[in-house]
Design an enzyme around this catalytic site. Structure first.
Site, PDB file in Angstrom:
ATOM      1  N   LYS A   1       0.831  -1.201   0.000  1.00  0.00           N
ATOM      2  CA  LYS A   1       0.000   0.000   0.000  1.00  0.00           C
ATOM      3  C   LYS A   1       0.873   1.262   0.000  1.00  0.00           C
ATOM      4  O   LYS A   1       2.094   1.214   0.173  1.00  0.00           O
ATOM      5  CB  LYS A   1      -0.923   0.002   1.223  1.00  0.00           C
ATOM      6  CG  LYS A   1      -1.931  -1.147   1.248  1.00  0.00           C
ATOM      7  CD  LYS A   1      -2.894  -1.068   0.089  1.00  0.00           C
ATOM      8  CE  LYS A   1      -4.104  -1.983   0.256  1.00  0.00           C
ATOM      9  NZ  LYS A   1      -3.780  -3.412   0.335  1.00  0.00           N
ATOM     10  N   GLN A   2       0.210   2.414  -0.144  1.00  0.00           N
ATOM     11  CA  GLN A   2       0.941   3.682  -0.199  1.00  0.00           C
ATOM     12  C   GLN A   2       1.791   3.877   1.059  1.00  0.00           C
ATOM     13  O   GLN A   2       2.961   4.235   0.976  1.00  0.00           O
ATOM     14  CB  GLN A   2      -0.044   4.848  -0.370  1.00  0.00           C
ATOM     15  CG  GLN A   2      -0.745   4.881  -1.714  1.00  0.00           C
ATOM     16  CD  GLN A   2      -2.059   4.117  -1.705  1.00  0.00           C
ATOM     17  OE1 GLN A   2      -2.213   3.122  -0.991  1.00  0.00           O
ATOM     18  NE2 GLN A   2      -3.020   4.569  -2.502  1.00  0.00           N
TER      19      GLN A   2
END
Length: 372
Positions: free
Chosen positions: A181-182
Site C-alpha cells: 500500500k501507499q
C-alpha cells in the site's frame, strides 16, 4: 534485470522509532497507537480514527458496528480484493453485486438503485486502485433508501474526489497498510468515522469486547483480537508524516509509465476521472486489447524477472463464491471482460527510470509475440 511488483518505502526515521518502541515498556496498547490515530484524525479532519491489525479487520468491525447480520443484503462491487465481500460474509449477510464502470473500474453508481430490496442494509463501495468513488452520488442513493455506507478506501489513502478525501464521506471508511500500500505498518488498518457510536463499538470490538472505560478484564460484548500493536503504530506515525511525499513519489512513477506507454498499440493506460482531484496511486494497472494473449504476456514478463499480476480476479467467480451463491460466468460482463485484460506492472515509490524502461520494453515484446 529483476523488478519487483511492489516494495515498502522505509527510511531511517521509521527504523529509529520502532527501535525506540522496542526499548520502551509498551509493545501493545501504548502511546504510539494513540499518536498514530491522532495524526490520522488531524490529516483527514474526522472525529475518530481506530487502528486495527488489518484492513479486513476494520471492514469486519464496521459490519458488526452497523448491525449487518444474517439475512441482510449489502450492495457492493465484484471487482475488488475478496476482503471487501468477506467482511459481511463473516456475519452471514448476502452480497448483491453491481457491475462496474468501464472507465473507472469502480462500482457503476447508475446501477445501484435497481439492486435495492427490502433486505438491503448497506452499500459498500471500493475505491479501486486509488480511484475515489463519487461519494456524493452514492450518499444520495443511500439517504433516499435509508441505507448505511461503508467506504473501502484500503487502496486510496490520500485520494480526493472533488477535493474531498477518500474514506471520509460514508458513515465510515477503512484504510489498509499492507506492504504494497501507499503507506505501510507491515500489517494494519485504520477505521475512520464521525459517529461516536460506531467508534465506541469498534474500539470495544477490536479488543475482545472490552468496556470502553478500559476496565481490565471487564468485557461488555463478544469481541476480537483485532488490535494494532505499538511497533506497527510507530511505523504508521512516521509513514503518516510522509504521506504527501509518498503520494508525490508514486505520481512521478505513474507519470513516467504514462509517458513511455503513450501510443503503444494494444495498451490502455489507467483512466483518471475528471472529478478525481487527487490520485493516490495504489497500483499501476494497464489493460490489453482483446486480441492480445494477456496470460501469455504475464508469463513472458515473469520469465524476464518482472513482477506482475492480474488485478483483479472477479470475486463472484472465486470457487467458494460460486459454491455459496451459484454465481457463474457472464453474470457481470464488464467486470469479467476487464479482469481478463488487466496487468499490474511493477509499481513502488522508488522505481527507477531504467527499471521502468525495462518493463516497458519487455511489455512491448510480449505484446508483439502474443498478438493474434
Amino acid at each position: 534485470m529483476k523488478v519487483n511488483l511492489s516494495g515498502p518505502d522505509i527510511t531511517q526515521k521509521e527504523i529509529d522509532l520502532v527501535v525506540e518502541v522496542l526499548k520502551s515498556k509498551y509493545l501493545s496498547i501504548g502511546p504510539k497507537i494513540q499518536e498514530f490515530e491522532q495524526k490520522v484524525t488531524e490529516y483527514f479532519q474526522v472525529k475518530h480514527a481506530i487502528g486495527v491489525n488489518s484492513g479486513t479487520s476494520g471492514l469486519h468491525l464496521l459490519v458488526k458496528a452497523l448491525g449487518i447480520t444474517e439475512g441482510d443484503e449489502v450492495i457492493t462491487t465484484p471487482f475488488s480484493f475478496v476482503a471487501s465481500t468477506n467482511c459481511f460474509l463473516f456475519e452471514k449477510a448476502k452480497p448483491v453485486f453491481v457491475d462496474i464502470d468501464e472507465n473507472t473500474m469502480n462500482i457503476d453508481i447508475n446501477k445501484i438503485e435497481e439492486k435495492i430490496t427490502k433486505k438491503t442494509k448497506a452499500i459498500l463501495v471500493v475505491d479501486v486502485f486509488g480511484q475515489p468513488v463519487n461519494m456524493e452520488e452514492v450518499n444520495k442513493i443511500a439517504n433516499k433508501n435509508n441505507l448505511k455506507v461503508i467506504e473501502d478506501s484500503c487502496e486510496a489513502i490520500g485520494s480526493e474526489n472533488k477535493g474531498i478525501k477518500a474514506g471520509t464521506l460514508g458513515d465510515c471508511g477503512v484504510f489498509a497498510f499492507y506492504p504494497n500500500k501507499q503507506i505501510t505498518t507491515g500489517e494494519g488498518g485504520m477505521i475512520l468515522t464521525n459517529s461516536d457510536e460506531i467508534a465506541n463499538l469498534c474500539r470495544s470490538l477490536r479488543s475482545q469486547g472490552r468496556a470502553v472505560t478500559g476496565t481490565w478484564l471487564h468485557h461488555d460484548r463478544l469481541g476480537y483480537n483485532y488490535r494494532m500493536n505499538e511497533l506497527q503504530a510507530a511505523l504508521g506515525v512516521v509513514q503518516m508524516e510522509r504521506l504527501d511525499e509518498i503520494i508525490e513519489k508514486r505520481q512521478r512513477v505513474a507519470n513516467l509509465y504514462n509517458e513511455k506507454l503513450e501510443g503503444v498499440t494494444g495498451v490502455t493506460v489507467p483512466y483518471i476521472d475528471s472529478e478525481t482531484t487527487r490520485m493516490s496511486w495504489f497500483v499501476y494497472v494497464v489493460r490489453l486489447d482483446s486480441n492480445i494473449g494477456r496470460n501469455s504476456v504475464l508469463k513472458y514478463l515473469t520469465n524476464n524477472g518482472i513482477g506482475c499480476k492480474p488485478y483483479f480476479t472477479p470475486i463472484h467467480l472465486q470457487p467458494y463464491m460460486k459454491e455459496m451463491f451459484g454465481f457463474k460466468e457472464n453474470d457481470f460482463p464488464i467486470t469479467e471482460r476487464i479482469s481478463n485484460s488487466t496487468i499490474a506492472l511493477p509499481f513502488h515509490n522508488n522505481l527507477t527510470i531504467d527499471e521502468i524502461d525495462y518493463v516497458v520494453k519487455k511489455l512491448k515484446e510480449g505484446i508483439k509475440l502474443y498478438k493474434y
